[in-house]
Design a protein around this motif. Structure first.
Motif, PDB file in Angstrom:
ATOM      1  N   HIS A 201       0.832  -1.203   0.000  1.00 48.47           N
ATOM      2  CA  HIS A 201       0.000   0.000   0.000  1.00 48.47           C
ATOM      3  C   HIS A 201       0.868   1.254   0.000  1.00 48.47           C
ATOM      4  O   HIS A 201       0.709   2.130   0.833  1.00 48.47           O
ATOM      5  N   SER A 202       1.781   1.329  -0.931  1.00 50.65           N
ATOM      6  CA  SER A 202       2.645   2.493  -1.006  1.00 50.65           C
ATOM      7  C   SER A 202       1.965   3.592  -1.805  1.00 50.65           C
ATOM      8  O   SER A 202       0.985   3.367  -2.516  1.00 50.65           O
ATOM      9  N   HIS A 203       2.513   4.803  -1.688  1.00 53.09           N
ATOM     10  CA  HIS A 203       1.962   5.917  -2.445  1.00 53.09           C
ATOM     11  C   HIS A 203       2.107   5.687  -3.946  1.00 53.09           C
ATOM     12  O   HIS A 203       1.290   6.163  -4.735  1.00 53.09           O
ATOM     13  N   THR A 204       3.145   4.951  -4.343  1.00 57.82           N
ATOM     14  CA  THR A 204       3.328   4.648  -5.765  1.00 57.82           C
ATOM     15  C   THR A 204       2.173   3.828  -6.308  1.00 57.82           C
ATOM     16  O   THR A 204       1.689   4.066  -7.429  1.00 57.82           O
ATOM     17  N   GLN A 205       1.707   2.850  -5.504  1.00 60.03           N
ATOM     18  CA  GLN A 205       0.565   2.040  -5.924  1.00 60.03           C
ATOM     19  C   GLN A 205      -0.669   2.903  -6.127  1.00 60.03           C
ATOM     20  O   GLN A 205      -1.414   2.756  -7.097  1.00 60.03           O
ATOM     21  N   VAL A 206      -0.888   3.813  -5.191  1.00 61.22           N
ATOM     22  CA  VAL A 206      -2.059   4.689  -5.259  1.00 61.22           C
ATOM     23  C   VAL A 206      -1.987   5.569  -6.499  1.00 61.22           C
ATOM     24  O   VAL A 206      -2.979   5.729  -7.227  1.00 61.22           O
ATOM     25  N   ILE A 268      -9.161 -16.316  -7.401  1.00 55.67           N
ATOM     26  CA  ILE A 268      -7.735 -16.545  -7.660  1.00 55.67           C
ATOM     27  C   ILE A 268      -6.848 -15.580  -6.871  1.00 55.67           C
ATOM     28  O   ILE A 268      -5.629 -15.671  -6.937  1.00 55.67           O
ATOM     29  N   ARG A 269      -7.470 -14.643  -6.147  1.00 57.71           N
ATOM     30  CA  ARG A 269      -6.749 -13.666  -5.323  1.00 57.71           C
ATOM     31  C   ARG A 269      -5.755 -12.840  -6.152  1.00 57.71           C
ATOM     32  O   ARG A 269      -4.613 -12.604  -5.744  1.00 57.71           O
ATOM     33  N   ARG A 270      -6.218 -12.421  -7.318  1.00 57.15           N
ATOM     34  CA  ARG A 270      -5.439 -11.534  -8.191  1.00 57.15           C
ATOM     35  C   ARG A 270      -6.313 -10.323  -8.522  1.00 57.15           C
ATOM     36  O   ARG A 270      -6.899 -10.236  -9.603  1.00 57.15           O
ATOM     37  N   PRO A 271      -6.429  -9.375  -7.601  1.00 54.99           N
ATOM     38  CA  PRO A 271      -7.397  -8.289  -7.774  1.00 54.99           C
ATOM     39  C   PRO A 271      -7.120  -7.376  -8.959  1.00 54.99           C
ATOM     40  O   PRO A 271      -8.050  -6.808  -9.529  1.00 54.99           O
ATOM     41  N   VAL A 272      -5.849  -7.225  -9.349  1.00 54.80           N
ATOM     42  CA  VAL A 272      -5.515  -6.282 -10.412  1.00 54.80           C
ATOM     43  C   VAL A 272      -5.529  -6.940 -11.793  1.00 54.80           C
ATOM     44  O   VAL A 272      -5.634  -6.251 -12.808  1.00 54.80           O
ATOM     45  N   MET A 382       2.969  -2.802 -11.779  1.00 56.91           N
ATOM     46  CA  MET A 382       2.715  -2.452 -10.380  1.00 56.91           C
ATOM     47  C   MET A 382       2.978  -3.665  -9.498  1.00 56.91           C
ATOM     48  O   MET A 382       2.727  -4.813  -9.896  1.00 56.91           O
ATOM     49  N   ARG A 383       3.467  -3.404  -8.314  1.00 58.03           N
ATOM     50  CA  ARG A 383       3.725  -4.491  -7.373  1.00 58.03           C
ATOM     51  C   ARG A 383       2.438  -5.254  -7.116  1.00 58.03           C
ATOM     52  O   ARG A 383       1.381  -4.683  -6.887  1.00 58.03           O
ATOM     53  N   ARG A 384       2.505  -6.574  -7.134  1.00 57.65           N
ATOM     54  CA  ARG A 384       1.332  -7.416  -6.979  1.00 57.65           C
ATOM     55  C   ARG A 384       0.724  -7.224  -5.596  1.00 57.65           C
ATOM     56  O   ARG A 384       1.395  -7.269  -4.585  1.00 57.65           O
ATOM     57  N   LEU A 385      -0.612  -7.007  -5.582  1.00 55.84           N
ATOM     58  CA  LEU A 385      -1.328  -6.842  -4.313  1.00 55.84           C
ATOM     59  C   LEU A 385      -1.733  -8.194  -3.749  1.00 55.84           C
ATOM     60  O   LEU A 385      -2.060  -9.094  -4.493  1.00 55.84           O
TER      61      LEU A 385
END
Length: 385
Positions: A201-206, A268-272, A382-385
């Motif tokens: 949950h970094s600012h980059t993700q947002v 599958i727990r892959r929201p993005v 983006m880093r995987r959530l």
């Protein structure tokens, strides 16, 4: 699931609260009363309304954060916006009408901002995809209620705003009065900065999520505004009703696709992942639109783009709740994300005016396709959530 069903109904009521009025009822009144000046009147009210809505959404999201409750704000917003919607019909002076619309937009966002944040308080991450699928029904419900309100002979022009206000109350108030979501304390805790970073949950993700939505929204807004002109550039006999039927086809197709994609992402727990696919498909649809030489291929390409972008926007709305860094400022932060819905209306006309007269619609679609492809790339890296 009971709360999710009531919340989905309320979210659809949120769409009904503004879509029929802004897309049908008010433009019809403007055309009848101001004639040749109607376009200027609509442009002015749209510009002022977008600014007031953006600021009010941030403000009431922040206020609902500070007070620690969402229900009271939602209830008050439903009542006030309904009263003001009816009152606009009674005002005749143009300046007064514009002022009333600004006040109505403020009251409307008193309801919409806390309603959006409430989902983040109550829906766990493993159901965010399902939530996004349910939210895809909101635009369709707005279109359906607008069509019902304008059925010839069903309601007088004066009664239509009251009908819309009553429908909004019937759809939104049940979740306020009867919704009893299970407490989700894990969704209400502000994690330390190092834990947020390790959890993705970094600012980059947002920022990536914000830019990706903005890019797709620009493409979607441009197509919504100019699709009839483009269809007629291919086939001069393409009518308004033909365009409306295509729009209904897009809405009816995006709802089941969003529901399936949302449930799949939960499993599958892959929201993005569905967002990446939908953004990529949107880019492909725009590319084929730019290459279309006949009306059939044009309609098929547009439907493909419309369903893809509809799925993207619905699922993005719910998955945004996953990446916001601080639950204590969730309402305010969602207000900032809401700018991606209003900023495109300020960017899109200038982009179209710069490209279409000189290079034609093909160039516009290629540029918009590039924006969707960039959105896909931002999400893919983006880093995987």
């Amino acid at each position: 699931m009971r709360f999710l069903a009531l919340y989905a109904l309320a979210a659809a009521g949120g769409s009904v609260s503004y879509a029929p009025f802004l897309s049908l009822l008010f433009p019809a009144r403007v055309a009848a009363e101001w004639g040749d000046q109607g376009l200027q009147v609509l442009s002015l009210t749209a510009f002022v309304g977008a600014i007031s809505a953006s600021l009010a959404n941030i403000a009431f999201g922040w206020l609902s954060d500070r007070t620690g409750g969402r229900r009271g704000w939602i209830f008050a917003g439903v009542i006030l916006s309904g009263i003001l919607l009816v009152a606009i019909q009674m005002v005749q002076d143009l300046t007064a009408i514009i002022a009333m619309i600004v006040i109505w937009q403020v009251a409307l966002n008193m309801m919409l901002a806390p309603l959006a944040a409430w989902a983040g308080d109550c829906v766990p991450h493993e159901q965010k995809g399902t939530l996004g699928g349910l939210l895809s029904m909101s635009p369709a419900m707005g279109a359906v209620m607008g069509a019902i309100a304008t059925v010839p002979g069903f309601l007088s022009v004066e009664m239509r705003p009251a009908f819309i206000a009553a429908c909004v109350a019937v759809m939104v108030l049940p979740v306020v009065l009867l919704g009893r979501p299970r407490p989700m304390p894990q969704l209400m805790i502000d994690l330390p900065e190092d834990e947020r970073m390790s959890d993705g949950h970094s600012h980059t993700q947002v920022v990536r999520m914000w830019i990706a939505r903005l890019l797709v929204q620009i493409a979607e807004a441009a197509l919504f505004a100019f699709q009839l002109f483009w269809f007629r550039s291919i086939a001069e006999d393409f009518t308004e009703n033909d365009t409306a039927l295509v729009f209904v086809l897009v809405l009816s197709g995006s709802v089941p696709m969003a529901l399936l994609a949302g449930r799949w992402s939960d499993r599958i727990r892959r929201p993005v992942l569905p967002l990446e696919i939908a953004a990529g498909c949107s880019a492909v649809g725009l590319l084929f639109m730019g290459l279309s030489a006949d009306i059939m291929s044009g309609v098929i390409s547009y439907v493909f783009f419309g369903i893809s972008s509809g799925v993207f926007l619905a699922l993005h709305s719910s998955q945004t709740l996953r990446v916001l860094p601080r639950p204590s400022t969730r309402g305010r932060d969602l207000g900032l994300f809401n700018l991606t819905n209003t900023v495109p209306s300020l960017i899109m006309p200038w982009l179209a005016l710069a490209l279409v007269p000189v290079f034609g619609f093909d160039a516009l679609f290629l540029v918009l396709g590039g924006l969707c492809a960039l959105a896909c790339l931002l999400l893919l890296t983006m880093r995987r959530l």
